[in-house]
Design a protein around this motif. Structure first.
Motif, PDB file in Angstrom:
ATOM      1  N   TYR A  67       0.819  -1.210   0.000  1.00 40.86           N
ATOM      2  CA  TYR A  67       0.000   0.000   0.000  1.00 40.86           C
ATOM      3  C   TYR A  67       0.852   1.258   0.000  1.00 40.86           C
ATOM      4  N   ALA A  68       1.988   1.228   0.650  1.00 41.27           N
ATOM      5  CA  ALA A  68       2.871   2.398   0.625  1.00 41.27           C
ATOM      6  C   ALA A  68       3.417   2.630  -0.784  1.00 41.27           C
ATOM      7  N   LEU A  69       3.831   1.557  -1.449  1.00 45.28           N
ATOM      8  CA  LEU A  69       4.349   1.706  -2.816  1.00 45.28           C
ATOM      9  C   LEU A  69       3.245   2.045  -3.817  1.00 45.28           C
ATOM     10  N   SER A  70       2.066   1.481  -3.639  1.00 47.20           N
ATOM     11  CA  SER A  70       0.986   1.783  -4.572  1.00 47.20           C
ATOM     12  C   SER A  70       0.492   3.216  -4.401  1.00 47.20           C
ATOM     13  N   ILE A 123      -3.113  -1.454 -10.361  1.00 38.78           N
ATOM     14  CA  ILE A 123      -2.581  -1.716  -9.023  1.00 38.78           C
ATOM     15  C   ILE A 123      -3.269  -2.931  -8.400  1.00 38.78           C
ATOM     16  N   LYS A 124      -4.588  -3.052  -8.576  1.00 39.04           N
ATOM     17  CA  LYS A 124      -5.308  -4.214  -8.048  1.00 39.04           C
ATOM     18  C   LYS A 124      -4.840  -5.515  -8.718  1.00 39.04           C
ATOM     19  N   GLY A 125      -4.624  -5.466 -10.035  1.00 41.63           N
ATOM     20  CA  GLY A 125      -4.119  -6.644 -10.734  1.00 41.63           C
ATOM     21  C   GLY A 125      -2.718  -7.012 -10.271  1.00 41.63           C
ATOM     22  N   LEU A 126      -1.879  -6.004 -10.094  1.00 41.06           N
ATOM     23  CA  LEU A 126      -0.529  -6.240  -9.598  1.00 41.06           C
ATOM     24  C   LEU A 126      -0.563  -6.812  -8.180  1.00 41.06           C
ATOM     25  N   LYS A 127      -1.489  -6.321  -7.377  1.00 39.86           N
ATOM     26  CA  LYS A 127      -1.639  -6.834  -6.015  1.00 39.86           C
ATOM     27  C   LYS A 127      -2.007  -8.313  -6.039  1.00 39.86           C
ATOM     28  N   MET A 128      -2.894  -8.694  -6.949  1.00 41.64           N
ATOM     29  CA  MET A 128      -3.308 -10.084  -7.037  1.00 41.64           C
ATOM     30  C   MET A 128      -2.136 -10.973  -7.471  1.00 41.64           C
ATOM     31  N   ILE A 129      -1.380 -10.531  -8.456  1.00 43.97           N
ATOM     32  CA  ILE A 129      -0.236 -11.316  -8.925  1.00 43.97           C
ATOM     33  C   ILE A 129       0.830 -11.421  -7.841  1.00 43.97           C
ATOM     34  N   LEU A 130       1.151 -10.296  -7.195  1.00 40.44           N
ATOM     35  CA  LEU A 130       2.144 -10.324  -6.124  1.00 40.44           C
ATOM     36  C   LEU A 130       1.671 -11.163  -4.943  1.00 40.44           C
ATOM     37  N   SER A 131       0.384 -11.142  -4.677  1.00 42.25           N
ATOM     38  CA  SER A 131      -0.164 -11.971  -3.599  1.00 42.25           C
ATOM     39  C   SER A 131       0.014 -13.455  -3.896  1.00 42.25           C
ATOM     40  N   LEU A 132      -0.230 -13.840  -5.138  1.00 42.76           N
ATOM     41  CA  LEU A 132      -0.030 -15.249  -5.507  1.00 42.76           C
ATOM     42  C   LEU A 132       1.436 -15.658  -5.368  1.00 42.76           C
ATOM     43  N   PHE A 133       2.351 -14.796  -5.825  1.00 42.81           N
ATOM     44  CA  PHE A 133       3.782 -15.088  -5.655  1.00 42.81           C
ATOM     45  C   PHE A 133       4.161 -15.142  -4.181  1.00 42.81           C
ATOM     46  N   ILE A 157       2.329   5.764  -3.890  1.00 37.34           N
ATOM     47  CA  ILE A 157       3.251   6.608  -4.659  1.00 37.34           C
ATOM     48  C   ILE A 157       2.793   6.692  -6.109  1.00 37.34           C
ATOM     49  N   PHE A 158       2.422   5.572  -6.697  1.00 38.68           N
ATOM     50  CA  PHE A 158       1.992   5.565  -8.095  1.00 38.68           C
ATOM     51  C   PHE A 158       0.579   6.128  -8.268  1.00 38.68           C
ATOM     52  N   LEU A 159      -0.290   5.870  -7.316  1.00 40.43           N
ATOM     53  CA  LEU A 159      -1.678   6.301  -7.436  1.00 40.43           C
ATOM     54  C   LEU A 159      -1.822   7.813  -7.291  1.00 40.43           C
ATOM     55  N   PHE A 160      -0.986   8.426  -6.479  1.00 39.88           N
ATOM     56  CA  PHE A 160      -1.116   9.852  -6.216  1.00 39.88           C
ATOM     57  C   PHE A 160      -0.190  10.709  -7.084  1.00 39.88           C
ATOM     58  N   ARG A 161       0.542  10.121  -7.973  1.00 38.59           N
ATOM     59  CA  ARG A 161       1.480  10.874  -8.804  1.00 38.59           C
ATOM     60  C   ARG A 161       0.762  11.381 -10.051  1.00 38.59           C
ATOM     61  N   ASN A 162       0.402  12.660 -10.060  1.00 37.87           N
ATOM     62  CA  ASN A 162      -0.224  13.320 -11.209  1.00 37.87           C
ATOM     63  C   ASN A 162      -1.351  12.496 -11.807  1.00 37.87           C
ATOM     64  N   CYS A 163      -2.223  12.017 -10.973  1.00 34.38           N
ATOM     65  CA  CYS A 163      -3.321  11.177 -11.430  1.00 34.38           C
ATOM     66  C   CYS A 163      -4.477  12.044 -11.922  1.00 34.38           C
ATOM     67  N   LYS A 164      -4.824  11.902 -13.185  1.00 34.93           N
ATOM     68  CA  LYS A 164      -5.929  12.653 -13.776  1.00 34.93           C
ATOM     69  C   LYS A 164      -7.217  11.848 -13.617  1.00 34.93           C
ATOM     70  N   PRO A 165      -8.368  12.533 -13.607  1.00 34.82           N
ATOM     71  CA  PRO A 165      -9.633  11.805 -13.401  1.00 34.82           C
ATOM     72  C   PRO A 165      -9.874  10.681 -14.401  1.00 34.82           C
ATOM     73  N   LEU A 178      -7.605   7.573 -13.371  1.00 31.61           N
ATOM     74  CA  LEU A 178      -7.660   7.055 -12.005  1.00 31.61           C
ATOM     75  C   LEU A 178      -8.130   5.609 -11.954  1.00 31.61           C
ATOM     76  N   VAL A 179      -9.194   5.312 -12.641  1.00 31.79           N
ATOM     77  CA  VAL A 179      -9.737   3.948 -12.604  1.00 31.79           C
ATOM     78  C   VAL A 179      -8.760   2.971 -13.261  1.00 31.79           C
ATOM     79  N   LYS A 180      -8.136   3.376 -14.357  1.00 25.65           N
ATOM     80  CA  LYS A 180      -7.165   2.500 -15.028  1.00 25.65           C
ATOM     81  C   LYS A 180      -5.987   2.194 -14.115  1.00 25.65           C
ATOM     82  N   ILE A 181      -5.439   3.234 -13.482  1.00 20.32           N
ATOM     83  CA  ILE A 181      -4.294   3.029 -12.597  1.00 20.32           C
ATOM     84  C   ILE A 181      -4.694   2.171 -11.401  1.00 20.32           C
ATOM     85  N   HIS A 182      -5.866   2.428 -10.858  1.00 18.71           N
ATOM     86  CA  HIS A 182      -6.333   1.636  -9.716  1.00 18.71           C
ATOM     87  C   HIS A 182      -6.491   0.166 -10.100  1.00 18.71           C
ATOM     88  N   MET A 183      -7.034  -0.096 -11.268  1.00 17.13           N
ATOM     89  CA  MET A 183      -7.206  -1.491 -11.709  1.00 17.13           C
ATOM     90  C   MET A 183      -5.861  -2.165 -11.969  1.00 17.13           C
TER      91      MET A 183
END
Length: 125
Positions: free
Chosen positions: A48-51, A71-81, A53-61, A64-69
């Motif tokens: 969550y700390a690393l995400s 991050i969620k996909g990356l979270k799922m992959i990293l969770s499996l690993f 950084i990416f979510l709040f960096r010049n995020c345009k409306p 936002l949904v694309k970046i959030h999705m």
């Protein structure tokens, strides 16, 4: 909600869940408690700390949904690993750590969703 508030919210949520899980496990399931319970909150806090950084960096409306999705996909992959590595390293406590991981994942959906909705409101206004 800015980056510091988001990280603070997730840190408090992770700490409350960790303390609650530790209390419940020691109180009702003392034979299942293992070192793996310390690794799961650390994984989530780092993610969550690393995400943030990416979510709040010049995020345009519009993005936002694309970046959030992403991050969620990356979270799922990293969770499996993460679960795969934990299952290879801690063979005796695998089931307890995976159950703990699933409980954390479920309980952290509430503050994570709150943070995302607050961020979306801030960006749209």
């Amino acid at each position: 909600m800015n980056r510091a508030k988001y990280i603070s919210l997730m840190t408090v949520a992770i700490a409350v869940i960790a303390i609650g899980m530790e209390f419940v496990m020691k109180r009702f399931f003392p034979s299942v408690t293992s070192f793996g319970y310390l690794i799961v909150p650390l994984f989530y806090w780092l993610f969550y700390a690393l995400s943030a950084i990416f979510l709040f960096r010049n995020c345009k409306p519009g993005q936002l949904v694309k970046i959030h999705m992403v991050i969620k996909g990356l979270k799922m992959i990293l969770s499996l690993f993460f679960l795969l590595i934990i299952s290879l390293v801690m063979r005796s406590d695998v089931v307890a750590v995976i159950v703990n991981f699933l409980v954390y994942s479920t309980l952290l959906l509430v503050p994570e969703s709150y943070g995302f909705i607050s961020l979306k409101k801030r960006i749209q206004s």
